[in-house]
Design a protein around this motif. Sequence first.
Motif, mmCIF file in Angstrom:
data_model
loop_
_atom_site.group_PDB
_atom_site.id
_atom_site.type_symbol
_atom_site.label_atom_id
_atom_site.label_comp_id
_atom_site.label_asym_id
_atom_site.label_seq_id
_atom_site.Cartn_x
_atom_site.Cartn_y
_atom_site.Cartn_z
ATOM 1 N N PHE A 1 0.763 -1.243 0.000
ATOM 2 C CA PHE A 1 0.000 0.000 0.000
ATOM 3 C C PHE A 1 0.800 1.302 0.000
ATOM 4 O O PHE A 1 0.212 2.362 0.109
ATOM 5 C CB PHE A 1 -0.938 0.043 1.219
ATOM 6 N N LEU A 2 2.122 1.279 -0.067
ATOM 7 C CA LEU A 2 2.898 2.505 0.087
ATOM 8 C C LEU A 2 3.509 2.980 -1.233
ATOM 9 O O LEU A 2 4.089 2.191 -1.977
ATOM 10 C CB LEU A 2 4.018 2.314 1.111
ATOM 11 N N ILE A 3 3.389 4.279 -1.491
ATOM 12 C CA ILE A 3 4.028 4.950 -2.611
ATOM 13 C C ILE A 3 5.094 5.871 -2.012
ATOM 14 O O ILE A 3 4.850 6.521 -0.989
ATOM 15 C CB ILE A 3 3.017 5.795 -3.422
ATOM 16 N N THR A 4 6.275 5.935 -2.626
ATOM 17 C CA THR A 4 7.339 6.793 -2.124
ATOM 18 C C THR A 4 7.742 7.814 -3.189
ATOM 19 O O THR A 4 7.770 7.501 -4.376
ATOM 20 C CB THR A 4 8.583 5.982 -1.718
ATOM 21 N N PHE A 5 8.024 9.012 -2.737
ATOM 22 C CA PHE A 5 8.504 10.089 -3.593
ATOM 23 C C PHE A 5 9.800 10.603 -2.989
ATOM 24 O O PHE A 5 9.834 10.932 -1.803
ATOM 25 C CB PHE A 5 7.491 11.244 -3.640
ATOM 26 N N THR A 6 10.854 10.669 -3.775
ATOM 27 C CA THR A 6 12.100 11.251 -3.295
ATOM 28 C C THR A 6 12.467 12.420 -4.189
ATOM 29 O O THR A 6 12.106 12.458 -5.365
ATOM 30 C CB THR A 6 13.264 10.231 -3.277
ATOM 31 N N GLY A 7 13.169 13.372 -3.622
ATOM 32 C CA GLY A 7 13.571 14.547 -4.369
ATOM 33 C C GLY A 7 14.265 15.537 -3.469
ATOM 34 O O GLY A 7 14.747 15.190 -2.387
ATOM 35 N N VAL A 8 14.285 16.779 -3.933
ATOM 36 C CA VAL A 8 14.898 17.855 -3.166
ATOM 37 C C VAL A 8 13.968 19.061 -3.161
ATOM 38 O O VAL A 8 13.153 19.236 -4.060
ATOM 39 C CB VAL A 8 16.279 18.271 -3.738
ATOM 40 N N ASP A 9 14.100 19.885 -2.125
ATOM 41 C CA ASP A 9 13.334 21.132 -2.107
ATOM 42 C C ASP A 9 14.168 22.225 -2.763
ATOM 43 O O ASP A 9 15.272 21.973 -3.267
ATOM 44 C CB ASP A 9 12.870 21.506 -0.698
ATOM 45 N N SER A 10 13.669 23.440 -2.767
ATOM 46 C CA SER A 10 14.358 24.542 -3.457
ATOM 47 C C SER A 10 15.706 24.903 -2.832
ATOM 48 O O SER A 10 16.531 25.539 -3.468
ATOM 49 C CB SER A 10 13.461 25.772 -3.501
ATOM 50 N N THR A 11 15.943 24.463 -1.593
ATOM 51 C CA THR A 11 17.241 24.723 -0.953
ATOM 52 C C THR A 11 18.233 23.589 -1.178
ATOM 53 O O THR A 11 19.373 23.672 -0.741
ATOM 54 C CB THR A 11 17.076 24.938 0.566
ATOM 55 N N GLY A 12 17.778 22.509 -1.831
ATOM 56 C CA GLY A 12 18.642 21.361 -2.072
ATOM 57 C C GLY A 12 18.566 20.290 -1.003
ATOM 58 O O GLY A 12 19.276 19.289 -1.079
ATOM 59 N N SER A 13 17.703 20.480 0.005
ATOM 60 C CA SER A 13 17.549 19.467 1.053
ATOM 61 C C SER A 13 16.855 18.232 0.490
ATOM 62 O O SER A 13 15.858 18.343 -0.227
ATOM 63 C CB SER A 13 16.718 20.009 2.210
ATOM 64 N N GLN A 14 17.387 17.060 0.831
ATOM 65 C CA GLN A 14 16.800 15.799 0.384
ATOM 66 C C GLN A 14 15.480 15.536 1.113
ATOM 67 O O GLN A 14 15.372 15.798 2.314
ATOM 68 C CB GLN A 14 17.751 14.634 0.670
ATOM 69 N N LEU A 15 14.505 15.007 0.371
ATOM 70 C CA LEU A 15 13.198 14.698 0.944
ATOM 71 C C LEU A 15 12.750 13.311 0.515
ATOM 72 O O LEU A 15 13.084 12.870 -0.586
ATOM 73 C CB LEU A 15 12.139 15.683 0.435
ATOM 74 N N GLN A 16 11.997 12.650 1.363
ATOM 75 C CA GLN A 16 11.307 11.430 0.963
ATOM 76 C C GLN A 16 9.939 11.439 1.614
ATOM 77 O O GLN A 16 9.818 11.584 2.831
ATOM 78 C CB GLN A 16 12.054 10.170 1.364
ATOM 79 N N LEU A 17 8.924 11.303 0.780
ATOM 80 C CA LEU A 17 7.553 11.205 1.255
ATOM 81 C C LEU A 17 7.107 9.769 1.080
ATOM 82 O O LEU A 17 7.242 9.196 0.003
ATOM 83 C CB LEU A 17 6.633 12.128 0.451
ATOM 84 N N VAL A 18 6.593 9.181 2.148
ATOM 85 C CA VAL A 18 6.031 7.839 2.106
ATOM 86 C C VAL A 18 4.543 8.001 2.360
ATOM 87 O O VAL A 18 4.157 8.560 3.398
ATOM 88 C CB VAL A 18 6.675 6.921 3.175
ATOM 89 N N GLN A 19 3.731 7.537 1.421
ATOM 90 C CA GLN A 19 2.304 7.798 1.519
ATOM 91 C C GLN A 19 1.502 6.532 1.215
ATOM 92 O O GLN A 19 1.825 5.778 0.298
ATOM 93 C CB GLN A 19 1.918 8.900 0.531
#
Length: 120
Positions: free
Chosen positions: A74-92
């Motif tokens: 059931f999980l979808i993951t999104f990885t990327g960076v914000d406008s400052t270059g900080s790494q992000l991962q969203l697990v939804q």
Amino acid sequence: MEVRTPLIAEMNRAINKQQFDRDNPVIAVFKGLHEYVTGFESSLDDDHEVGARLVTFGQSIQIHVQNIGYKAPFLITFTGVDSTGSQLQLVQHVSQLSFLLVAVPKLQEKPFRVGFIWDK
């Protein structure tokens, strides 16, 4: 005693995987995301890349999407960076998915194109 050849064993694995893919809601959601994102991405010029705007608890975060993956069932993951270059991962969870695609100015000389991580 049943004797199985490697070919029959491989065929059984393929049949089981096909059944799993049909019965698993995350696979259908992931395939839909793939279609939407690649379609959106194909409309972008060389100065933009795919971004997403996420709104939660009254706050909005814009990310430059780099990869989309999933974790069955059931999980979808999104990885990327914000406008400052900080790494992000969203697990939804697939039932909570809301994903606003936006064209964002590229962060580097060459625009990033989203990778899809299949069969995690």
